[in-house]
Design an enzyme around this catalytic site. Structure first.
Site, short mmCIF file in Angstrom:
data_model
loop_
_atom_site.label_atom_id
_atom_site.label_comp_id
_atom_site.label_asym_id
_atom_site.label_seq_id
_atom_site.Cartn_x
_atom_site.Cartn_y
_atom_site.Cartn_z
N ASN A 12 0.82 -1.21 0.00
CA ASN A 12 0.00 0.00 0.00
C ASN A 12 0.85 1.26 0.00
OD1 ASN A 12 -2.52 -1.32 0.15
ND2 ASN A 12 -2.47 -1.36 2.39
N ALA A 13 0.30 2.30 -0.58
CA ALA A 13 0.83 3.64 -0.36
C ALA A 13 0.08 4.20 0.84
CB ALA A 13 0.60 4.51 -1.60
N ASP A 14 0.80 4.44 1.93
CA ASP A 14 0.18 4.94 3.16
C ASP A 14 0.16 6.47 3.16
OD1 ASP A 14 -0.07 2.36 4.00
OD2 ASP A 14 1.41 2.48 5.60
N GLY A 40 1.41 -1.28 3.79
CA GLY A 40 0.77 -2.55 3.46
C GLY A 40 1.33 -3.61 4.39
N THR A 221 -0.17 -10.89 20.63
CA THR A 221 0.56 -9.69 21.02
C THR A 221 -0.35 -8.82 21.88
OG1 THR A 221 -0.04 -8.66 18.90
CG2 THR A 221 2.10 -9.74 19.04
N GLY A 223 0.51 -5.70 23.49
CA GLY A 223 1.00 -4.35 23.74
C GLY A 223 2.01 -4.30 24.86
N GLY A 226 3.25 -7.54 26.64
CA GLY A 226 4.19 -8.44 25.98
C GLY A 226 3.49 -9.39 25.03
N GLY A 252 2.96 -4.29 14.94
CA GLY A 252 2.61 -5.70 14.77
C GLY A 252 3.32 -6.33 13.58
N ASP A 253 3.45 -5.59 12.50
CA ASP A 253 4.14 -6.10 11.32
C ASP A 253 5.62 -6.32 11.62
OD1 ASP A 253 1.77 -5.93 9.88
OD2 ASP A 253 2.18 -3.88 9.24
N GLY A 288 5.45 6.38 10.96
CA GLY A 288 5.30 5.69 9.70
C GLY A 288 5.35 4.18 9.82
#
Length: 320
Positions: A12-14, A40, A221, A223, A226, A252-253, A288
């Site tokens: 994706n373009a964010d 993305g 996950t 936050g 842990g 997350g990614d 970002g």
């Protein structure tokens, strides 16, 4: 050679706008900064895997627009094998519209565009490449039928299938039964199981339901709490690291890419999760998506500064 990680997913373009608070229906808010950043979930996880040292291949579709052409070159610069990234004629690269508020939380809307072109037929054409991987990492910004097709190919050829079920949505039992490891956050775990995950007990309850669906390893996950892990060794939490968060967009990614790198290197899941917590911790201190993902040396230094004399057991809270 390091085991191969094949990431199948979105590009994706964010379009990122920083605001003090998210707008309410009918409200216009003024942002303090606007950026267009490569994103993305699939691309973010592939970039994280590659930057952190993984032998990373990426299966995806982008548009034949300027952003699509440029992003493929950037993937290659990060060390990703882009031979399976296809530029699709007549469509734009996927788009995400992201608000980031003053608390570093985000609100995101996406348009699939070229990501929708990653059809089951395209996946079938890449059977040999999927079978040649050691790990297949997927998310939910591409067609579910394609994700299922890839999972079945991988499962039938001994490839470990990892699903990060994001963005959150219900999934079929057929797909869940094709997964070896699932990595939801608390919201995603609740949507999949009906259990509100807010502590170790509720995480264990949610994990039990996912195990009953046929998934052998569950990593939730959570936050600041842990990463909760449940597998044949039992249930435990790998604590996160305290940082000052700026933007959680790709945390997350980053976690998922980092986790797969260490697993591919033969590390235990607990050690891999600790490394992933460190990489994700660094990422939230920056703005970002791909712009926030750290490299291998930086992540190892971060870990060395925080746990210089600890063994695995001292870093794990066992939930009995």
């Amino acid at each position: 050679m390091t085991k191969q990680i094949l990431v199948l997913g979105s590009v994706n373009a964010d379009h990122v706008l920083k605001v003090d608070a998210f707008p309410r229906p009918g409200e216009t808010v003024t942002g303090s900064r606007y950026d267009v950043i490569a994103g993305g979930k699939g691309a973010n996880q592939a970039v994280a895997s590659a930057r952190l040292g993984g032998n990373t291949h990426f299966l995806a579709c982008v548009g034949q627009d300027a952003f699509g052409r440029e992003i493929v070159d950037k993937f290659a610069e990060d060390g990703i094998d882009t031979s399976l990234v296809e530029q699709v004629e007549g469509v734009n690269t996927g788009v995400a519209l992201i608000f980031v508020d003053g608390r570093a939380e985000n609100c995101i809307g996406i348009a699939a565009e070229a990501n929708a072109a990653l059809t089951p037929e395209r996946v079938k054409d890449k059977k040999a490449e999927i079978a040649g991987a050691d790990y297949l990492l997927m998310q939910l910004e591409t067609p579910e039928a394609s994700i299922l097709e890839a999972a079945k190919v991988a499962q039938s050829t001994g490839v470990t299938v990892v699903l990060n079920p994001a963005p959150a949505r219900p999934l079929s039992d057929e797909l869940l039964a094709s997964i070896d490891m699932i990595t939801p956050n608390q919201t995603e775990a609740e949507l999949l199981t009906g259990v509100a995950v807010n502590d170790s007990d509720s995480a264990r309850e949610a994990a039990t339901i996912l195990h009953e669906k046929g998934i052998s390893r569950v990593v939730i996950t959570m936050g600041r709490l842990g990463a909760f892990i449940s597998d044949e060794a039992g249930a435990r939490i790998i604590p996160s690291f305290e940082v000052s968060a700026t933007d959680t967009t790709a945390a997350g990614d980053t976690f998922n890419g980092a986790l797969l790198v260490k697993l591919a290197e033969g590390e235990s899941i607990d050690s891999a999760a600790r490394f992933a917590n460190a990489a994700a911790g660094i990422s939230v201190t920056r703005s970002g998506a791909q712009t926030s993902i750290p490299g291998r040396n930086e992540t190892e230094l971060f870990l060395a500064e925080r746990i210089p004399h600890c063994n695995d057991a001292e870093q794990i809270v066992i939930e009995r």
